[in-house]
Design a protein around this motif. Structure first.
Motif, PDB file in Angstrom:
ATOM      1  N   PHE A  58       0.839  -1.192   0.000  1.00  0.00           N
ATOM      2  CA  PHE A  58       0.000   0.000   0.000  1.00  0.00           C
ATOM      3  C   PHE A  58       0.872   1.239   0.000  1.00  0.00           C
ATOM      4  O   PHE A  58       1.935   1.259   0.629  1.00  0.00           O
ATOM      5  N   THR A  59       0.412   2.272  -0.675  1.00  0.00           N
ATOM      6  CA  THR A  59       1.021   3.580  -0.459  1.00  0.00           C
ATOM      7  C   THR A  59      -0.017   4.675  -0.625  1.00  0.00           C
ATOM      8  O   THR A  59      -0.980   4.536  -1.383  1.00  0.00           O
ATOM      9  N   GLY A  60       0.177   5.737   0.145  1.00  0.00           N
ATOM     10  CA  GLY A  60      -0.555   6.975  -0.083  1.00  0.00           C
ATOM     11  C   GLY A  60       0.332   7.903  -0.899  1.00  0.00           C
ATOM     12  O   GLY A  60       1.068   7.456  -1.786  1.00  0.00           O
ATOM     13  N   LEU A  94       4.953   3.173   0.953  1.00  0.00           N
ATOM     14  CA  LEU A  94       5.497   1.838   0.613  1.00  0.00           C
ATOM     15  C   LEU A  94       6.921   1.645   1.126  1.00  0.00           C
ATOM     16  O   LEU A  94       7.413   0.510   1.179  1.00  0.00           O
ATOM     17  N   LEU A  95       7.577   2.747   1.537  1.00  0.00           N
ATOM     18  CA  LEU A  95       8.929   2.628   2.099  1.00  0.00           C
ATOM     19  C   LEU A  95       8.908   2.317   3.593  1.00  0.00           C
ATOM     20  O   LEU A  95       9.956   2.193   4.220  1.00  0.00           O
ATOM     21  N   TYR A  96       7.732   2.206   4.151  1.00  0.00           N
ATOM     22  CA  TYR A  96       7.567   1.822   5.560  1.00  0.00           C
ATOM     23  C   TYR A  96       6.755   0.526   5.625  1.00  0.00           C
ATOM     24  O   TYR A  96       5.630   0.507   6.121  1.00  0.00           O
ATOM     25  N   GLN A 100      10.532  -5.639   4.261  1.00  0.00           N
ATOM     26  CA  GLN A 100      11.164  -4.927   3.159  1.00  0.00           C
ATOM     27  C   GLN A 100      10.088  -4.547   2.153  1.00  0.00           C
ATOM     28  O   GLN A 100       9.094  -5.265   1.969  1.00  0.00           O
ATOM     29  N   THR A 101      10.265  -3.425   1.496  1.00  0.00           N
ATOM     30  CA  THR A 101       9.414  -3.065   0.365  1.00  0.00           C
ATOM     31  C   THR A 101       9.547  -4.160  -0.683  1.00  0.00           C
ATOM     32  O   THR A 101      10.648  -4.586  -1.008  1.00  0.00           O
ATOM     33  N   ARG A 102       8.411  -4.635  -1.171  1.00  0.00           N
ATOM     34  CA  ARG A 102       8.416  -5.690  -2.182  1.00  0.00           C
ATOM     35  C   ARG A 102       8.154  -5.107  -3.571  1.00  0.00           C
ATOM     36  O   ARG A 102       7.602  -4.017  -3.707  1.00  0.00           O
ATOM     37  N   SER A 103       8.564  -5.839  -4.585  1.00  0.00           N
ATOM     38  CA  SER A 103       8.317  -5.428  -5.961  1.00  0.00           C
ATOM     39  C   SER A 103       7.188  -6.276  -6.523  1.00  0.00           C
ATOM     40  O   SER A 103       7.302  -7.506  -6.574  1.00  0.00           O
ATOM     41  N   SER A 115      13.789   3.332  -8.459  1.00  0.00           N
ATOM     42  CA  SER A 115      12.873   2.738  -7.475  1.00  0.00           C
ATOM     43  C   SER A 115      13.531   2.720  -6.099  1.00  0.00           C
ATOM     44  O   SER A 115      14.726   2.469  -5.970  1.00  0.00           O
ATOM     45  N   LYS A 116      12.699   2.960  -5.093  1.00  0.00           N
ATOM     46  CA  LYS A 116      13.180   2.974  -3.713  1.00  0.00           C
ATOM     47  C   LYS A 116      12.624   1.786  -2.942  1.00  0.00           C
ATOM     48  O   LYS A 116      11.462   1.414  -3.116  1.00  0.00           O
ATOM     49  N   PHE A 117      13.461   1.249  -2.066  1.00  0.00           N
ATOM     50  CA  PHE A 117      13.063   0.140  -1.205  1.00  0.00           C
ATOM     51  C   PHE A 117      13.434   0.487   0.229  1.00  0.00           C
ATOM     52  O   PHE A 117      14.567   0.868   0.509  1.00  0.00           O
ATOM     53  N   GLY A 118      12.486   0.332   1.122  1.00  0.00           N
ATOM     54  CA  GLY A 118      12.744   0.499   2.548  1.00  0.00           C
ATOM     55  C   GLY A 118      12.806  -0.862   3.217  1.00  0.00           C
ATOM     56  O   GLY A 118      12.257  -1.845   2.714  1.00  0.00           O
TER      57      GLY A 118
END
Lengths: 266, 266, 266, 266
Positions: free
Chosen positions: B68-70, B75-77, C130-133, C148-151
């Protein structure tokens, strides 16, 4: 016809997140009285409440182990209904009345979360723990007596948001000082229809009504309390500037009513 | 002034259970089409919906891994916003329109739960898992290709409520058959004031509106699906009498609106 | 006769925490290369290992979403066998050989924890994300491509112990630089008999052996990495002084052997 | 030099899964005595134990809320050390000695799991709950008195594996009948080196030694107990054929020693 006090409603009404009132509660509490910055605290108060002119900044943090039951022996299903909770109450004023307002509250159970939303408690999920007092003597027992220490903590989404430590000093006959204000909350249920995201369907200032409240085994003592900074939370803006008394007690009450003070959605 | 689309509202608006719409979602889905007893299914439909005269008893169960992202890079959390979900959709009719109704849905995240309630999805907490497809070749990789097997399960409060198994057989160009009905839910927010426990503050029949829905990598195949009996749940009353196709796909969409069909609280 | 590769052993051998080798794994990884204080890192090395004279202080942190299977289709029971992991590898030397040593590792699953102890990975429980793709295009999809960013984050007992952020910059054909050292661990199993608490029953320096390792879709980029201080942990003593490359890839391998380098309990 | 009684060992010894002995425990227990099929029970006994010729099939199931501390005030960190447990003890014989053997045990905490493995308790992770007795009077309080009911349950990986119900009837002065056998376990630590998967590094029959055991507030009563069938578990093979007494009590003891009865790995 679907039955159930809350969603999900179903043919037998057994799947609802919460059974209907009356709701009965009994708990153990580790709590800490504190003073935060009055200039910060005032910004957390909702429409309808003002800072208490005499005590603004005064607050209490409580960690609770709760047992809940409705009318169907729900206490015999602890995997579904037993829960832990952490919350903060800020001194405030509703007109001339001294009240307490709950800006943040965390529970580890969905039934408690659902009841909370209906009561106006803004519950999110958290992980809450307190040192318990056990009957069998041991270095691990934490008896309720002078010198015993109790730790407590709350976390949300893997971040520690509060820690407390209380060392019991003396039994207190009249714990009223910690529980002498009615709690005022905001029932708030958003709309999703385009153009109405800022126009909630429910936006009521409400006062909690509790029946048969009992507070027993109240001890006060020394305390420490911290609200570490956490992403996605604002509790740390209410961090203690000064710590008051710590306490440890047991409390029970029942709930089957709520008083609507003001309806802002009307 | 307090900010935040949902409770808890706070000075900076960063503590709310959910950020405001638009909400963007992307998921992997393991799903199973099935037929339950039409005489059972009809009792789960809310006021305003009727059994679909042509397909009553037809339903689909889906297990989803969601990101999910707003608008704030949520999506980075992933510890706060990534989640898993299980739900059932029953064929139904709203007037002459073929729709799908969601009697039960479970998620493992409080932000998803809060959004769900606002959308009318009757979310409770659960623990949901599906076999994932990984890029690095291995006996553990579950590639998306003919013969690959995917398992899925959902549990609530320590009880298994659903298990599925899907074996992929063929890629399907047009997955419309599984996603050809709009979802109709009930927004429902109870009152606690004495005498009004059966008089909800919000009771609306609503239709989900999704933007930019994309379904990719849709494969169908053989399936198994079971709803074991569970205390405090009624899903098992909708247990499959006959299993249709299983499927595995990825789906994305955005949400920023909701259509109110009927307002029963007015 | 009781069966089972690990405890609990039982008549059918189906209750063991882990099935027997071979063990097959496939994963997605968000990782960050970093340099910690060499004077701190050396104190984390076990008997038998020395600082790598050329690279002491160089390390890598990885967050992994794992799928596991043994020989009995365990990947179809994701509720029991799928898991998430966070660990750190420190550059070290075993004699003249360049190796990697794992001082800390956290998983969210008991089967993975049991296998880890047997391999010498000192696993504790944690909560790792982790942020998934995802395949379906969306603002929530995090495609594997430049920009693209991944947290990622790891927590233990409600405390955040690590956070990472990686922004992909370029695809890398040869990821060997991140995976060019064998991992050396300590198998360690304590005694409880009085007088022997400091005399472990098992204390072996061991080298991991992996078969059929595959690393695919390796991208490197910019990174951030933090190890916040946490009670009951010592990871923060290895906090990054300098950050190197971030990366995101998928990796698989199988395990059915382990090489004992030195036996300190003999 | 690395410190720590268990993995992970570290420079300060603060990161170990468990602190060193002595270990101090205090608990509340909901338990049920039962008889399972002696022909089933015998197949769960390890090498070195035989069925008790007089009582084979007799067993007890216990659900425990535990508080643990070592020598460093660990009880003040309940988020890390407080835990819940479920286990079964089977009557058995070691030579002529009447003993109890634990085939299955589940905890919700990694420190408890690590200590368990070292003691020979074959712990896996589970989710365990019991109705608690609170001091503040309420329908939710479950006081310890005749007629009070206590529920308990255990789940593993989302499957319910045990449920119990106890109704208190009378206070019992001498609870020895439930705790009159020493517990015998198997310490078992596997090898991973090729060819030695069936040749554990540690395989010892051991007897638990507890100091200062105290059992207080022991009540007995009527009981129900069920072990539902669960994938990946074998507890249900020990399902009750006949139920004996239920009980509820508090228990404390300390542990700093273990007696090795036989070493099968030597």
């Amino acid at each position: 016809m679907l039955l159930g006090y809350t969603m999900p409603r179903s043919p037998l009404g057994r799947a609802a997140a919460s059974p209907p009132p009356p709701w009965h509660y009994s708990s153990d509490i580790v709590g800490v009285e504190f003073w935060t910055d009055p200039d910060a605290a005032r910004f957390f108060l909702p429409r309808g409440l003002k800072p208490d002119p005499k005590t603004s900044g005064h607050a209490v943090a409580m960690f609770l182990d709760w047992q809940f039951t409705g009318e169907q022996d729900e206490l015999l299903y602890p995997e579904r209904y037993q829960y832990r909770e952490f919350f903060v109450l800020l001194d405030a004023a509703w007109g001339d009345a001294a009240v307490a307002y709950c800006p943040f509250i965390y529970v580890d159970n969905d039934s408690a979360l659902a009841r909370g939303w209906i009561q106006g408690f803004p519950k999110k999920l958290g992980s809450i723990f307190q040192t318990r007092s056990f009957a069998a003597p041991s270095a691990a027992a934490a008896p309720v007596r002078a010198g015993s220490k109790f730790g407590a903590s709350a976390s949300a989404h893997g971040q520690r948001i509060a820690t407390a430590r209380v060392t019991l000093r003396e039994s207190v006959a009249d714990p009223a000082v910690m529980f002498n204000r009615p709690t005022v909350n905001v029932r708030y249920f958003s709309r999703l229809s385009a153009g109405r995201h800022d126009d909630p369907a429910v936006n009521e200032l409400v006062m909690s009504i509790t029946d048969n409240q009992r507070i027993v085994d109240f001890w006060s003592g020394d305390a420490d309390l911290r609200f570490p900074e956490a992403q996605g939370e604002e509790l740390h803006a209410l961090a203690p500037l000064r710590i008051g008394a710590g306490f440890r007690c047991s409390m029970s009450y029942s709930v089957s009513d709520l008083r609507v003070l003001e309806d802002f959605a009307a």
